[in-house]
Each structure stands twice: as C-alpha cells, then as structure tokens.
Design a protein around this motif. Structure first.
Motif, PDB file in Angstrom:
ATOM      1  N   ASP A 148      -3.329 -48.585 -47.502  1.00  0.00           N
ATOM      2  CA  ASP A 148      -2.331 -48.449 -48.978  1.00  0.00           C
ATOM      3  C   ASP A 148      -3.441 -48.369 -50.116  1.00  0.00           C
ATOM      4  O   ASP A 148      -2.858 -48.281 -51.223  1.00  0.00           O
ATOM      5  CB  ASP A 148      -1.743 -49.754 -49.070  1.00  0.00           C
ATOM      6  CG  ASP A 148      -2.343 -50.958 -49.047  1.00  0.00           C
ATOM      7  OD1 ASP A 148      -3.504 -51.138 -48.203  1.00  0.00           O
ATOM      8  OD2 ASP A 148      -1.762 -52.060 -49.391  1.00  0.00           O
ATOM      9  N   ALA A 149      -4.939 -48.089 -49.824  1.00  0.00           N
ATOM     10  CA  ALA A 149      -5.790 -47.882 -51.086  1.00  0.00           C
ATOM     11  C   ALA A 149      -6.531 -46.500 -50.911  1.00  0.00           C
ATOM     12  O   ALA A 149      -7.611 -46.274 -51.221  1.00  0.00           O
ATOM     13  CB  ALA A 149      -6.841 -49.170 -51.116  1.00  0.00           C
ATOM     14  N   VAL A 150      -5.590 -45.641 -50.058  1.00  0.00           N
ATOM     15  CA  VAL A 150      -6.139 -44.370 -50.124  1.00  0.00           C
ATOM     16  C   VAL A 150      -4.990 -43.444 -50.441  1.00  0.00           C
ATOM     17  O   VAL A 150      -3.841 -43.723 -50.480  1.00  0.00           O
ATOM     18  CB  VAL A 150      -6.615 -43.808 -48.487  1.00  0.00           C
ATOM     19  CG1 VAL A 150      -7.732 -44.639 -48.295  1.00  0.00           C
ATOM     20  CG2 VAL A 150      -5.526 -44.149 -47.794  1.00  0.00           C
ATOM     21  N   ALA A 151      -5.460 -41.997 -50.966  1.00  0.00           N
ATOM     22  CA  ALA A 151      -4.567 -41.155 -51.583  1.00  0.00           C
ATOM     23  C   ALA A 151      -5.071 -39.731 -51.173  1.00  0.00           C
ATOM     24  O   ALA A 151      -6.160 -39.574 -51.000  1.00  0.00           O
ATOM     25  CB  ALA A 151      -4.122 -41.425 -53.044  1.00  0.00           C
ATOM     26  N   CYS A 152      -4.077 -38.855 -50.935  1.00  0.00           N
ATOM     27  CA  CYS A 152      -4.373 -37.558 -50.733  1.00  0.00           C
ATOM     28  C   CYS A 152      -3.560 -36.550 -51.803  1.00  0.00           C
ATOM     29  O   CYS A 152      -2.828 -36.662 -52.356  1.00  0.00           O
ATOM     30  CB  CYS A 152      -4.344 -37.110 -49.359  1.00  0.00           C
ATOM     31  SG  CYS A 152      -2.480 -37.199 -48.780  1.00  0.00           S
ATOM     32  N   ARG A 153      -4.161 -35.098 -51.807  1.00  0.00           N
ATOM     33  CA  ARG A 153      -3.607 -34.357 -52.593  1.00  0.00           C
ATOM     34  C   ARG A 153      -2.166 -33.773 -51.972  1.00  0.00           C
ATOM     35  O   ARG A 153      -1.845 -34.028 -50.991  1.00  0.00           O
ATOM     36  CB  ARG A 153      -4.416 -33.157 -52.865  1.00  0.00           C
ATOM     37  CG  ARG A 153      -4.859 -32.288 -51.385  1.00  0.00           C
ATOM     38  CD  ARG A 153      -5.605 -31.313 -51.536  1.00  0.00           C
ATOM     39  NE  ARG A 153      -6.145 -30.658 -50.241  1.00  0.00           N
ATOM     40  CZ  ARG A 153      -5.380 -29.770 -49.530  1.00  0.00           C
ATOM     41  NH1 ARG A 153      -4.320 -29.281 -50.071  1.00  0.00           N
ATOM     42  NH2 ARG A 153      -5.737 -29.461 -48.240  1.00  0.00           N
ATOM     43  N   GLN A 154      -1.434 -33.338 -52.762  1.00  0.00           N
ATOM     44  CA  GLN A 154      -0.111 -32.911 -52.563  1.00  0.00           C
ATOM     45  C   GLN A 154      -0.054 -31.672 -51.697  1.00  0.00           C
ATOM     46  O   GLN A 154      -1.109 -30.838 -51.910  1.00  0.00           O
ATOM     47  CB  GLN A 154       0.625 -32.665 -53.639  1.00  0.00           C
ATOM     48  CG  GLN A 154       0.995 -33.637 -54.858  1.00  0.00           C
ATOM     49  CD  GLN A 154       1.722 -33.552 -55.666  1.00  0.00           C
ATOM     50  OE1 GLN A 154       2.907 -32.523 -55.689  1.00  0.00           O
ATOM     51  NE2 GLN A 154       1.738 -33.884 -56.885  1.00  0.00           N
ATOM     52  N   PRO A 155       0.534 -31.812 -50.641  1.00  0.00           N
ATOM     53  CA  PRO A 155       0.630 -30.539 -49.537  1.00  0.00           C
ATOM     54  C   PRO A 155       1.270 -29.326 -50.413  1.00  0.00           C
ATOM     55  O   PRO A 155       1.981 -29.229 -51.167  1.00  0.00           O
ATOM     56  CB  PRO A 155       1.375 -31.096 -48.542  1.00  0.00           C
ATOM     57  CG  PRO A 155       2.288 -32.161 -49.013  1.00  0.00           C
ATOM     58  CD  PRO A 155       1.619 -32.789 -50.220  1.00  0.00           C
ATOM     59  N   ASN A 156       0.996 -28.165 -49.702  1.00  0.00           N
ATOM     60  CA  ASN A 156       1.431 -26.789 -50.200  1.00  0.00           C
ATOM     61  C   ASN A 156       3.032 -26.816 -49.818  1.00  0.00           C
ATOM     62  O   ASN A 156       3.753 -26.126 -50.545  1.00  0.00           O
ATOM     63  CB  ASN A 156       0.772 -25.606 -49.446  1.00  0.00           C
ATOM     64  CG  ASN A 156      -0.689 -25.595 -50.176  1.00  0.00           C
ATOM     65  OD1 ASN A 156      -1.047 -25.941 -51.277  1.00  0.00           O
ATOM     66  ND2 ASN A 156      -1.545 -24.846 -49.403  1.00  0.00           N
ATOM     67  N   ALA A 157       3.126 -27.299 -48.829  1.00  0.00           N
ATOM     68  CA  ALA A 157       4.814 -27.737 -48.477  1.00  0.00           C
ATOM     69  C   ALA A 157       5.026 -28.877 -47.580  1.00  0.00           C
ATOM     70  O   ALA A 157       4.224 -29.216 -47.337  1.00  0.00           O
ATOM     71  CB  ALA A 157       5.182 -26.325 -47.551  1.00  0.00           C
ATOM     72  N   GLY A 158       6.429 -29.123 -47.756  1.00  0.00           N
ATOM     73  CA  GLY A 158       6.844 -30.436 -46.812  1.00  0.00           C
ATOM     74  C   GLY A 158       7.004 -31.597 -47.735  1.00  0.00           C
ATOM     75  O   GLY A 158       6.505 -31.517 -48.932  1.00  0.00           O
ATOM     76  N   ASP A 159       7.145 -32.635 -47.034  1.00  0.00           N
ATOM     77  CA  ASP A 159       7.233 -33.988 -47.685  1.00  0.00           C
ATOM     78  C   ASP A 159       5.908 -34.882 -47.824  1.00  0.00           C
ATOM     79  O   ASP A 159       5.116 -34.895 -46.990  1.00  0.00           O
ATOM     80  CB  ASP A 159       7.912 -34.849 -46.515  1.00  0.00           C
ATOM     81  CG  ASP A 159       8.340 -36.315 -46.995  1.00  0.00           C
ATOM     82  OD1 ASP A 159       8.251 -36.417 -48.399  1.00  0.00           O
ATOM     83  OD2 ASP A 159       8.361 -37.148 -46.274  1.00  0.00           O
TER      84      ASP A 159
END
Length: 187
Positions: free
Chosen positions: A143-154
């Motif tokens: 819960d202390a990590v994050a990633c970029r938004q995917p090109n498609a999908g949820d």
C-alpha cells in the motif's frame, strides 16, 4: 520475526519519489499518488525517527519523455534525501543499473530492504527481480507503492497484477503489517 530498534534494522528503499510521477497531465502519472505518497512519508518518518538506514533511488532515464534537466525529476519536497541518507541514480528501470548501487548491495552482509515508492511496474519490479537473482532479500509495502496508468484496462487490476508478479520474488506486506504498534518492524 520482529526487528526492534536494538537489532540491525532493514534498509528503507524509497524508489523514484519524484515530482514527475505526480504531475497531472503527464503521460506516466501514477495511480493512487496521494495515498502511496502518504504511506511512503509515514515509513520515511518512522525510519528517520529511529535513525535507521534510508536509501533513495532516482530514475534518470535518457528517454525523451523523461528529461533529467527538467524540474519534474526533482524529489518530492517531503521525501528529499537528508544528509547521511544514501542516494543512487539509475538510468534503466532496475536500480542495479547504477554501478554504485551494485557495489553497495554486494558489500552488505545479510541485506534486508523494505521497498516503497513509485514506478511499481518498472523500477520496483525490475529491482526486486534482479535482486532476487543476486540473493538479496526485498520486502515490498503493497500500500506504499504506485504505478503509472496502463494504456488499457482497469488500473487497480493492473497494479494488483504487478504486485502479484513481484510476490514471486519478494515478500509483500501492508504498511499496517510492517509497522507494529510496539515500534517493531516485521521482517
């Protein structure tokens, strides 16, 4: 197993806590930026208050979309490294692309690293996989990590899929599991 302040504490590794990942409108803005940043800062505060070792990773890719001369590559103000905290710049996704990082990690005996920060699907994933193959132990704070938004999908499903893959190479903890009310850290 719990590690108290009297034991050799794990190293907190803050991955790519850079302004670039929180700037709206950017192509690779991260998901859940505020929540992940808040938890990263909680962990960073705990480690600093206890005088435990902190390491900062900073991505300095040469790609056109990631201009190292831009102010966007600056640290998030609250997470800026302090004197005595280690910093490693890495040009490729894995922190092991930094020769200084490789040298440091190869000279630590029984290194235990707690990994939090941004670029889950690049820096964190690549570093954990490469570290696994070098017999370095990592724990990732889910819960202390994050990633970029995917090109498609949820987006939430994408993040969970990346965390599931990382779970094959590292232990996954929540910040609540990691930080016990007694001040001990689960490792």
């Amino acid at each position: 197993m719990l590690v108290s302040i009297h034991d050799d504490p794990p190293i907190l590794v803050c991955a790519d806590l850079q302004v670039e990942y929180l700037t709206q409108g950017r192509r690779h803005v991260i998901l859940d930026g505020d929540a992940a940043t808040s938890r990263c800062l909680e962990l960073l505060t705990l480690w600093r208050d206890r005088l435990w070792p902190v390491m900062h990773l900073k991505r300095i890719a040469q790609a056109a979309w990631f201009n190292p001369a831009s102010r966007l590559t600056d640290w998030i103000a609250e997470a800026k490294p302090r004197p005595g905290e280690m910093t490693f710049e890495h040009p490729l996704p894995s922190a092991y692309s930094s020769p200084r990082f490789v040298d440091y990690m190869s000279n630590i005996r029984n290194a235990r690293c707690v990994l939090a920060g941004f670029s889950l699907d690049e820096t964190i994933l690549a570093t954990v996989v490469e570290g696994f193959h070098r017999s370095h132990r990592y724990q990732v704070v889910g819960d202390a990590v994050a990633c970029r938004q995917p090109n498609a999908g949820d987006p939430a499903a994408y993040k969970q899929a990346v965390v599931n893959v990382i779970g094959n190479f590292a232990t996954i903890h929540s910040s609540a599991e990691l930080i016990k009310t007694s001040g001990a850290v689960a490792v």
